[in-house]
Design a protein around this motif. Structure first.
Motif, PDB file in Angstrom:
ATOM      1  N   ALA A  16       0.896  -1.221   0.017  1.00 31.23           N
ATOM      2  CA  ALA A  16       0.056   0.010   0.151  1.00 31.23           C
ATOM      3  C   ALA A  16       0.978   1.291  -0.073  1.00 31.23           C
ATOM      4  CB  ALA A  16      -0.889  -0.035   1.108  1.00 31.23           C
ATOM      5  N   MET A  17       2.008   1.295   1.050  1.00 34.54           N
ATOM      6  CA  MET A  17       2.885   2.625   0.919  1.00 34.54           C
ATOM      7  C   MET A  17       3.555   2.692  -0.512  1.00 34.54           C
ATOM      8  SD  MET A  17       2.063   4.198   3.437  1.00 34.54           S
ATOM      9  CE  MET A  17       0.503   3.628   3.273  1.00 34.54           C
ATOM     10  N   LEU A  18       3.937   1.321  -1.082  1.00 36.09           N
ATOM     11  CA  LEU A  18       4.486   1.578  -2.551  1.00 36.09           C
ATOM     12  C   LEU A  18       3.747   2.335  -3.308  1.00 36.09           C
ATOM     13  CD1 LEU A  18       6.598  -1.768  -2.391  1.00 36.09           C
ATOM     14  CD2 LEU A  18       7.341   0.466  -2.725  1.00 36.09           C
ATOM     15  N   TRP A  19       2.331   1.993  -3.431  1.00 35.01           N
ATOM     16  CA  TRP A  19       1.401   2.521  -4.211  1.00 35.01           C
ATOM     17  C   TRP A  19       1.281   4.046  -3.846  1.00 35.01           C
ATOM     18  CZ3 TRP A  19      -0.057   0.835  -8.434  1.00 35.01           C
ATOM     19  CH2 TRP A  19      -0.455  -0.442  -9.048  1.00 35.01           C
ATOM     20  N   LYS A  20       1.281   4.350  -2.771  1.00 34.54           N
ATOM     21  CA  LYS A  20       1.258   5.886  -2.312  1.00 34.54           C
ATOM     22  C   LYS A  20       2.485   6.478  -2.737  1.00 34.54           C
ATOM     23  CE  LYS A  20       0.079   8.590   1.626  1.00 34.54           C
ATOM     24  NZ  LYS A  20       1.472   9.764   2.252  1.00 34.54           N
ATOM     25  N   ALA A 321       7.547   3.859   6.068  1.00 34.87           N
ATOM     26  CA  ALA A 321       7.086   4.444   7.260  1.00 34.87           C
ATOM     27  C   ALA A 321       6.959   6.342   7.151  1.00 34.87           C
ATOM     28  CB  ALA A 321       8.335   4.147   8.390  1.00 34.87           C
ATOM     29  N   VAL A 322       8.158   6.637   6.362  1.00 31.30           N
ATOM     30  CA  VAL A 322       8.135   8.129   6.099  1.00 31.30           C
ATOM     31  C   VAL A 322       7.053   8.188   5.277  1.00 31.30           C
ATOM     32  CG1 VAL A 322       9.462   9.982   5.263  1.00 31.30           C
ATOM     33  CG2 VAL A 322      10.513   8.329   6.564  1.00 31.30           C
ATOM     34  N   ILE A 323       6.641   7.512   4.150  1.00 30.61           N
ATOM     35  CA  ILE A 323       5.590   7.944   3.175  1.00 30.61           C
ATOM     36  C   ILE A 323       4.272   7.808   3.866  1.00 30.61           C
ATOM     37  CG2 ILE A 323       4.782   6.697   1.232  1.00 30.61           C
ATOM     38  CD1 ILE A 323       7.682   6.112   0.436  1.00 30.61           C
ATOM     39  N   THR A 324       3.986   7.165   5.172  1.00 33.77           N
ATOM     40  CA  THR A 324       2.854   7.064   5.660  1.00 33.77           C
ATOM     41  C   THR A 324       2.364   8.615   5.815  1.00 33.77           C
ATOM     42  OG1 THR A 324       3.589   7.101   7.846  1.00 33.77           O
ATOM     43  CG2 THR A 324       3.039   5.147   6.902  1.00 33.77           C
ATOM     44  N   GLY A 325       3.486   9.466   5.890  1.00 30.82           N
ATOM     45  CA  GLY A 325       2.989  10.771   6.224  1.00 30.82           C
ATOM     46  C   GLY A 325       2.760  11.196   7.725  1.00 30.82           C
ATOM     47  N   ALA A 326       2.987  10.316   8.425  1.00 30.78           N
ATOM     48  CA  ALA A 326       2.385  10.268   9.959  1.00 30.78           C
ATOM     49  C   ALA A 326       3.451  10.427  10.730  1.00 30.78           C
ATOM     50  CB  ALA A 326       1.410   9.268  10.263  1.00 30.78           C
ATOM     51  N   VAL A 327       4.885  10.449  10.538  1.00 35.91           N
ATOM     52  CA  VAL A 327       6.019  10.318  11.435  1.00 35.91           C
ATOM     53  C   VAL A 327       6.538  11.676  11.545  1.00 35.91           C
ATOM     54  CG1 VAL A 327       8.274   9.314  11.545  1.00 35.91           C
ATOM     55  CG2 VAL A 327       6.504   8.051  10.406  1.00 35.91           C
ATOM     56  N   SER A 346      12.525  15.227   3.829  1.00 37.20           N
ATOM     57  CA  SER A 346      12.175  16.541   3.405  1.00 37.20           C
ATOM     58  C   SER A 346      10.942  17.073   2.485  1.00 37.20           C
ATOM     59  CB  SER A 346      13.362  17.335   2.626  1.00 37.20           C
ATOM     60  OG  SER A 346      13.464  16.676   1.437  1.00 37.20           O
ATOM     61  N   CYS A 347      10.194  15.779   1.981  1.00 38.29           N
ATOM     62  CA  CYS A 347       9.093  15.974   1.048  1.00 38.29           C
ATOM     63  C   CYS A 347       7.744  15.768   2.073  1.00 38.29           C
ATOM     64  CB  CYS A 347       9.064  14.730  -0.025  1.00 38.29           C
ATOM     65  SG  CYS A 347      10.474  14.852  -0.954  1.00 38.29           S
ATOM     66  N   TYR A 348       8.214  15.539   3.221  1.00 42.68           N
ATOM     67  CA  TYR A 348       7.031  15.372   4.130  1.00 42.68           C
ATOM     68  C   TYR A 348       7.270  16.161   5.538  1.00 42.68           C
ATOM     69  CZ  TYR A 348       5.924  11.320   1.656  1.00 42.68           C
ATOM     70  OH  TYR A 348       5.281  10.416   0.434  1.00 42.68           O
ATOM     71  N   HIS A 349       6.513  16.334   6.573  1.00 47.08           N
ATOM     72  CA  HIS A 349       7.015  17.105   7.730  1.00 47.08           C
ATOM     73  C   HIS A 349       7.903  16.406   8.398  1.00 47.08           C
ATOM     74  CE1 HIS A 349       4.347  14.229   9.724  1.00 47.08           C
ATOM     75  NE2 HIS A 349       4.393  14.936  10.929  1.00 47.08           N
ATOM     76  N   THR A 350       8.259  15.134   8.456  1.00 44.90           N
ATOM     77  CA  THR A 350       9.021  14.518   9.207  1.00 44.90           C
ATOM     78  C   THR A 350      10.439  15.092   9.408  1.00 44.90           C
ATOM     79  OG1 THR A 350       7.986  12.407   8.297  1.00 44.90           O
ATOM     80  CG2 THR A 350       9.982  12.120   9.645  1.00 44.90           C
ATOM     81  N   LYS A 351      10.805  15.190  10.649  1.00 44.83           N
ATOM     82  CA  LYS A 351      12.054  15.566  10.979  1.00 44.83           C
ATOM     83  C   LYS A 351      12.885  14.262  11.309  1.00 44.83           C
ATOM     84  CE  LYS A 351      12.032  20.057  13.493  1.00 44.83           C
ATOM     85  NZ  LYS A 351      10.716  20.360  14.298  1.00 44.83           N
ATOM     86  N   PHE A 352      14.034  14.297  10.299  1.00 49.32           N
ATOM     87  CA  PHE A 352      15.122  13.381  10.526  1.00 49.32           C
ATOM     88  C   PHE A 352      16.262  13.802  11.321  1.00 49.32           C
ATOM     89  CE2 PHE A 352      18.330  11.210   7.353  1.00 49.32           C
ATOM     90  CZ  PHE A 352      18.273  10.086   8.110  1.00 49.32           C
ATOM     91  N   ILE A 353      16.256  13.162  12.465  1.00 53.74           N
ATOM     92  CA  ILE A 353      17.009  13.501  13.584  1.00 53.74           C
ATOM     93  C   ILE A 353      18.429  12.496  13.635  1.00 53.74           C
ATOM     94  CG2 ILE A 353      17.538  14.049  16.134  1.00 53.74           C
ATOM     95  CD1 ILE A 353      14.442  14.912  15.987  1.00 53.74           C
ATOM     96  N   ARG A 392       2.115  18.294  10.532  1.00 51.34           N
ATOM     97  CA  ARG A 392       1.412  17.022   9.922  1.00 51.34           C
ATOM     98  C   ARG A 392       0.579  17.498   8.907  1.00 51.34           C
ATOM     99  NH1 ARG A 392      -0.957  11.623  12.840  1.00 51.34           N
ATOM    100  NH2 ARG A 392       0.826  11.272  13.639  1.00 51.34           N
ATOM    101  N   ILE A 393       0.494  17.137   7.482  1.00 50.48           N
ATOM    102  CA  ILE A 393      -0.450  17.463   6.487  1.00 50.48           C
ATOM    103  C   ILE A 393      -1.270  16.439   6.326  1.00 50.48           C
ATOM    104  CG2 ILE A 393      -0.371  18.288   4.171  1.00 50.48           C
ATOM    105  CD1 ILE A 393       2.779  18.317   4.260  1.00 50.48           C
ATOM    106  N   PRO A 394      -2.626  16.611   6.809  1.00 46.29           N
ATOM    107  CA  PRO A 394      -3.525  15.722   6.831  1.00 46.29           C
ATOM    108  C   PRO A 394      -3.871  15.068   5.527  1.00 46.29           C
ATOM    109  CG  PRO A 394      -4.358  17.661   7.943  1.00 46.29           C
ATOM    110  CD  PRO A 394      -3.159  18.072   7.204  1.00 46.29           C
ATOM    111  N   GLU A 395      -3.803  15.612   4.494  1.00 46.27           N
ATOM    112  CA  GLU A 395      -4.252  14.948   3.135  1.00 46.27           C
ATOM    113  C   GLU A 395      -2.927  14.115   2.628  1.00 46.27           C
ATOM    114  OE1 GLU A 395      -4.377  18.577   4.047  1.00 46.27           O
ATOM    115  OE2 GLU A 395      -3.311  19.084   2.343  1.00 46.27           O
TER     116      GLU A 395
END
Ligand code: NFS
Ligand code: SF4
Length: 627
Positions: A16-20, A321-327, A346-353, A392-395
């Motif tokens: 599913a995440m590969l489709w996303k 996991a990052v592609i879920t957009g929820a991290v 950097s394409c999502y809101h995720t902070k890479f620490i 977080r970007i709900p869409e």
């Protein structure tokens, strides 16, 4: 060779995440692999050398071009040297991880790492005794300080041999001594590999590979074992507990903090910080109902088995996991972290620490971790995640439904206690044939194999044939995702194993931890061999790494085989360019250490090889065998 999404992973959440990813135009490891094809044939065969600047040199595998490097190195020499460097890198990774654990332990004993304390006193005392430390009349901290000192000596030892190897059965240790492969200082073995592979030093393939075995042993019975021991003392010896795995453990309403990498020193603190009232209050102010810490790879395995923290996925699921957009934060330390996460996050809101003084990556927020301020820094990291929640970007959020329950935490101590305190019931079950043998299935994901297919298929075949499976690393996570780490999975096992699992209330596949915890597998093998009065190589046991990719796996392979366990590799190591090295690894090693490697990408055939081997060993022990 374009693969369809359903051919990339057996896991529907990953699909599913590969489709996303495709819809959103995100690049993943699968895309980059396709762009690499066809991969270099010289590299695959292991016949290229860059060890000096007269090269790069390569040997023509068809015997038409060059048959030697500029210096005269043959394919045998080049392949063996390259393999030795892989072993050195793998042993270095495990052992340097161990060193940091010991240094934290030392600081704790000196009162300089206040966030840590001793969680397993019994283990502290028993290991101290093994290292010849008198414990009477001393405080735990005093014992810990002396033990830390003794353990640090193992790394830099200049005379004598490692002490941990004394845990191996007598005949095994004797064999290593006779072969001259009993490891000396851990660092020394690794340095010697680098020295020997420098231009114009060791140019005999067999001689080179023996050093490979010794270095592997310094990892398995040295670095890895020390990491396991010290982590158990500091964070607690794992006991069976339940948890959940797969991308569906990410939360829609909570702040998701992923811990990814290998060292529990930081992730232990993150788990604690996520329960800090101050941060929980802040989380609520930001609109979340809590903080969800979940793991990836072995740091995930560490917190999973000690705290039941859920796991998001295996090595190949880190980008998904990052592609879920929820991290909110992807917090990494060392090893198996893809540098691609920089661009992707950097394409999502995720902070890479990134947190390790040793490991930085593109586009990270550096929050360097130091033990003296461990809890404070962990809190800062979690705070950064919490503050990121409103971004977080709900869409863009799509968390797969899939999450699977699992039972984990089978340390040697836990297995023995499930057996009522001694290995005897297991030995009786093996003798009666109810448990046909033991299969150790471990290791990574590799993009060359359909994600988790090798792992799950092989393990299912083994349990169907009454082989009790012990697992660590990404194989353990793959098995968890497939529902194999539950007592209920006994239904998939053969009748004998099913009965044993039901009687003991255990799953047919036992999660023994992270990759450094393969040392636990060595110890349980040692216990069984000692009880039977035989060597490890006599046990009806076999190992496999169906989807291995890492240099650590090469070091593991070297010590597992040197310890006497037949090992099947599911991906081809870069050695086929030398017939001599290939023959040595797959045949001749049998006459040296009583075990060898096989390479078999088909998991059904791999299971057959393991079963055949187990049968032979049963027969030799005078037990019932099928073939
Ligand atoms: Ni092991 Fe664990 Fe996984 Fe492979 Fe990497 S996480 S230390 S190396 S990929 S099993
Ligand atoms: Fe070539 Fe020998 Fe130098 Fe390797 S060490 S690059 S084979 S000349």
């Amino acid at each position: 060779m374009k693969q369809e999404i359903h051919e990339k992973s057996i896991d529907t959440a990953s699909q599913a995440m590969l489709w996303k990813a495709k819809e959103e135009g995100m690049e993943t490891v699968w895309d980059r692999y396709e762009k690499q094809l066809p991969q270099c044939g010289f590299g695959q065969l292991g016949v290229c050398c860059r060890n000096c600047n007269m090269g790069p040199c390569r040997i023509d595998p068809f015997g038409e071009g060059a048959d030697k490097g500029v210096c005269g190195a043959t394919a045998d020499i080049i392949v063996a040297r390259n393999l030795l460097r892989m072993i050195a890198a793998g042993a270095a990774a495990h052992s340097d991880h161990a060193r940091d654990a010991v240094l934290t332990f030392k600081k704790m004993s000196e009162g300089k790492a206040g966030s840590y304390r001793i969680r397993d006193e019994t283990k502290l005392l028993s290991i101290a005794l093994e290292y010849g430390i008198a414990v009477e009349g001393k405080s735990c901290e005093e014992v810990a300080a002396e033990l830390a000192h003794a353990l640090l000596l193992e790394f830099g030892k200049q005379d004598g041999n490692l002490l941990c190897t004394k845990r191996a059965p007598g005949p095994r240790l004797k064999l290593w001594t006779e072969l001259g492969i009993e490891p000396r200082g851990i660092d020394r073995e690794i340095v010697e590999c680098m020295h020997r592979t420098h231009m114009g030093v060791d140019n005999n393939a067999t001689h080179i590979l023996l050093q490979g075995l010794r270095t592997g042993l310094s990892d398995g019975w040295g670095g890895s074992m020390i990491a396991t021991d010290v982590q158990d003392i500091l964070f607690g010896t794992p006991q069976p507990r339940r948890s959940t795995v797969n991308l569906g453990v990410l939360s829609r309403e909570k702040i998701n903090v992923i811990v990814h990498g290998h060292e529990p020193i930081l992730s232990e603190m993150i788990v604690e910080a996520a329960e800090d009232p101050e941060l929980l209050k802040l989380a609520q102010e930001k609109g979340a109902i809590g903080i969800n810490v979940a793991g990836i790879c072995c740091t995930g395995n560490e917190t999973l088995m000690r705290h039941g923290t859920p796991i998001v996925g295996t090595f190949l699921q880190q980008e998904l996991a990052v592609i879920t957009g929820a991290v909110e934060a992807m917090v990494v330390d060392v090893q198996c972290v893809m540098p691609s996460l920089g661009e992707l996050t950097s394409c999502y809101h995720t902070k890479f620490i990134s947190t390790s003084p040793k490991a930085d990556f593109p586009n990270t927020l550096r929050m360097e971790f130091h033990e003296d301020r461990a809890y404070e820094i962990a809190k800062e990291i979690v705070r950064a995640a919490v503050e990121n929640f409103p971004n977080r970007i709900p869409e863009k959020v799509n968390i797969p439904e899939e999450k699977q329950e699992c039972m984990v935490g089978f340390s040697v101590e836990a297995i023995l206690s499930a057996l009522g305190g001694s290995p005897d019931p297991l030995i009786e079950a093996i003798k009666s044939g109810a448990v046909w043998g033991i299969g150790a299935v471990v290791g990574c994901n590799n993009i060359k194999v359909m994600h988790n297919h090798g792992h799950v298929t092989l393990v299912k075949e083994l349990i169907k044939n009454n082989v009790l499976v012990v697992t660590t690393g990404c194989n353990a996570i793959a098995c968890a995702e497939a529902g194999l780490l539950l007592p209920e999975a006994a239904e998939l096992a053969g009748d004998g194993l099913k009965t044993v699992c039901k009687a003991l209330g255990i799953p047919p596949v036992l999660h023994m931890g992270s990759c450094v915890d393969i040392s636990r597998i060595l110890l349980i093998s040692s216990a069984l061999a000692n009880r039977l009065g035989v060597d490890i190589s006599d046990l009806p046991a076999a190992a496999a790494a169906p989807e291995w990719m890492s240099e650590k796996a090469v070091s593991i392979g070297a010590y597992v085989v040197s310890s006497g366990v037949f090992t099947v590799l599911g991906t081809v190591p870069p050695v086929l360019g030398s017939q001599a090295v290939t023959a040595l690894l797959t045949k001749d090693l049998n006459n040296v250490v009583g075990a060898s490697f096989a390479v078999e990408p088909d998991p059904f055939k791999a299971a057959d090889l393991m079963l055949e081997h187990i049968d032979e060993k049963r027969k030799a022990l005078g037990l019932e065998s099928r073939r």
